[in-house]
Design a protein around this motif. Sequence first.
Motif, PDB file in Angstrom:
ATOM      1  N   ARG A   1     -30.033   4.467  -4.409  1.00  0.00           N
ATOM      2  CA  ARG A   1     -31.449   4.270  -4.095  1.00  0.00           C
ATOM      3  C   ARG A   1     -32.278   5.447  -4.590  1.00  0.00           C
ATOM      4  N   VAL A   2     -31.675   6.657  -4.511  1.00  0.00           N
ATOM      5  CA  VAL A   2     -32.397   7.868  -4.888  1.00  0.00           C
ATOM      6  C   VAL A   2     -32.428   8.035  -6.406  1.00  0.00           C
ATOM      7  N   LYS A   3     -31.558   7.330  -7.107  1.00  0.00           N
ATOM      8  CA  LYS A   3     -31.443   7.346  -8.578  1.00  0.00           C
ATOM      9  C   LYS A   3     -30.727   8.584  -9.103  1.00  0.00           C
TER      10      LYS A   3
ATOM     11  N   SER B   1     -25.946   6.319   8.060  1.00  0.00           N
ATOM     12  CA  SER B   1     -26.365   5.474   6.926  1.00  0.00           C
ATOM     13  C   SER B   1     -27.526   6.074   6.151  1.00  0.00           C
ATOM     14  N   HIS B   2     -28.184   7.085   6.726  1.00  0.00           N
ATOM     15  CA  HIS B   2     -29.327   7.723   6.053  1.00  0.00           C
ATOM     16  C   HIS B   2     -28.946   9.056   5.405  1.00  0.00           C
ATOM     17  N   LEU B   3     -27.700   9.475   5.551  1.00  0.00           N
ATOM     18  CA  LEU B   3     -27.316  10.821   5.119  1.00  0.00           C
ATOM     19  C   LEU B   3     -26.828  10.888   3.683  1.00  0.00           C
ATOM     20  N   ALA B   4     -26.322   9.786   3.130  1.00  0.00           N
ATOM     21  CA  ALA B   4     -25.736   9.813   1.786  1.00  0.00           C
ATOM     22  C   ALA B   4     -26.060   8.521   1.059  1.00  0.00           C
ATOM     23  N   ASP B   5     -26.033   8.602  -0.268  1.00  0.00           N
ATOM     24  CA  ASP B   5     -26.342   7.468  -1.124  1.00  0.00           C
ATOM     25  C   ASP B   5     -25.311   7.408  -2.248  1.00  0.00           C
ATOM     26  N   ALA B   6     -25.223   6.299  -2.918  1.00  0.00           N
ATOM     27  CA  ALA B   6     -24.299   6.154  -4.043  1.00  0.00           C
ATOM     28  C   ALA B   6     -24.558   7.241  -5.074  1.00  0.00           C
ATOM     29  N   GLY B   7     -23.482   7.833  -5.567  1.00  0.00           N
ATOM     30  CA  GLY B   7     -23.578   8.896  -6.555  1.00  0.00           C
ATOM     31  C   GLY B   7     -23.563  10.285  -5.972  1.00  0.00           C
TER      32      GLY B   7
END
Length: 482
Positions: free
Chosen positions: A367-369, A440-446
């Motif tokens: 989501r953060v790219k 669920s708000h602490l990390a994103d894909a990548g």
Amino acid sequence: MAVLWTSDDAAAATEGRATRAFAVTGLSIDTRSIRPGDLFVALKAARDGHDFVRDALDKGAAAALVSRIPEGCSEADPLLLVADVLAALEDLGRAGRARTRARVIAVTGSVGKTSTKEMLRAVLSAQGQVHAAEASFNNHWGVPITLARMPRDCDFAVIEIGMNHPGEIAPLARMARPHAAMITTVAPAHLEAFENIEGIAREKGTIFEGLEPGGTAVVPTGLPVTPILMDFAALAGKIVTFGPDEGSDYRLDRARVVGDATVVQAHHGAQPLLFKVMTPGAHFAQNALGVLALAEAVGCDPAVVALDMGLWQPPAGRGARERVYMDMVDERQSFDIFDDAFNANPASMEAALEVLAASQPRDGIGRVKRGRRIAILGDMLELGPDETALHAAIARLPAMTSVDLVHLAGPRMRALYEALPQAKRGEWHDSAKGLVERASHLADAGDVVLIKGSKGSKVSLVVEALKKLGQAGAAEAHKGKE
């Protein structure tokens, strides 16, 4: 399983009385993990172990070590009656050590004791039968349990020795009677019980008081307190040094992180060494050299041991790396975690952040790219009156320049939160539970995520919460694809 202790052997070692004949194949102090055939040791800690003897016997314990006949038991039960249970456990440990033919190694240090012990377990297993402590069995009951569990016919034994207060290491070292002993490093830890780091060094140095005649002391170089350690090492028959200093017997020239491994360039005297440690981190490379020195001291070929370093990976909570897959089909929808949630002090925190800084996030998939380096940190405990300043100082570590976001848990970590630049501040909660609820708000894909804190900070709960973000079965589906 082979018989570890008969009632006659155990009674002789402890000067106790067996109510009936028995033979045990293991030892346990916890009814939750007891196995059939174990000797249940009824220690008095937070709870009195005598209250659980009946339950232990009902679960298959072959006997119980007690100082009185517990409620629900009688002389008809297999009991070993002694004057004091802890003292009897120590006696069993000494007797276990006395009857073995193993070459015994002892390890202590402010950072890296357990990882070094497990590294030794891995590399020595290729050379013979190895007995080593479970988990962090390194205190006044963990060491005698490890010794009492030692098979008579093992070839090597690795004993981890820890401390919280002055005067703890020397008695345990004398009980273990190692042929070789190593201090991994000395760093600010347990400062509540010591005035300064020099006091910690003097306590660590007492491990050499337990060495067998002619034994080997393995000492780290490059520390401000190395001269103190060398003074204690003079008790040994032989001193072997390891570290970055010129003149070290095992000299670390370079440690280079390559993906999930560390390439180590070093020298053993004039002989060059090049090998891999299959986990990232310069601190693992340093301890690997100490392992080579210990292995040589107990009769192994250090060149063969260096090749076997690839057999070891850090255990959970000690720097293990894992990929969490959030999608059953698209393996790119995943993030990496470094689980270092079991222990923390300023030195180990710096080492872990250096590993995070050297990691490579993956861009363009979340989501953060942009993939981020994220630190989730819990309180460092037992640091004494300077704990606020020591927590705040983490913000000034060079590795922090490469960290994108820092989430924090615990009242002591508030000092770090306030010392961080606004752009790096993530969430702060007064306990790990707050971060668990926000997982669920602490990390994103990548992303690459480090989780680290003292055991008492309970950031291991955050590790489990992050793992649960993975889709059921996704890890199995993607196994072998990386």
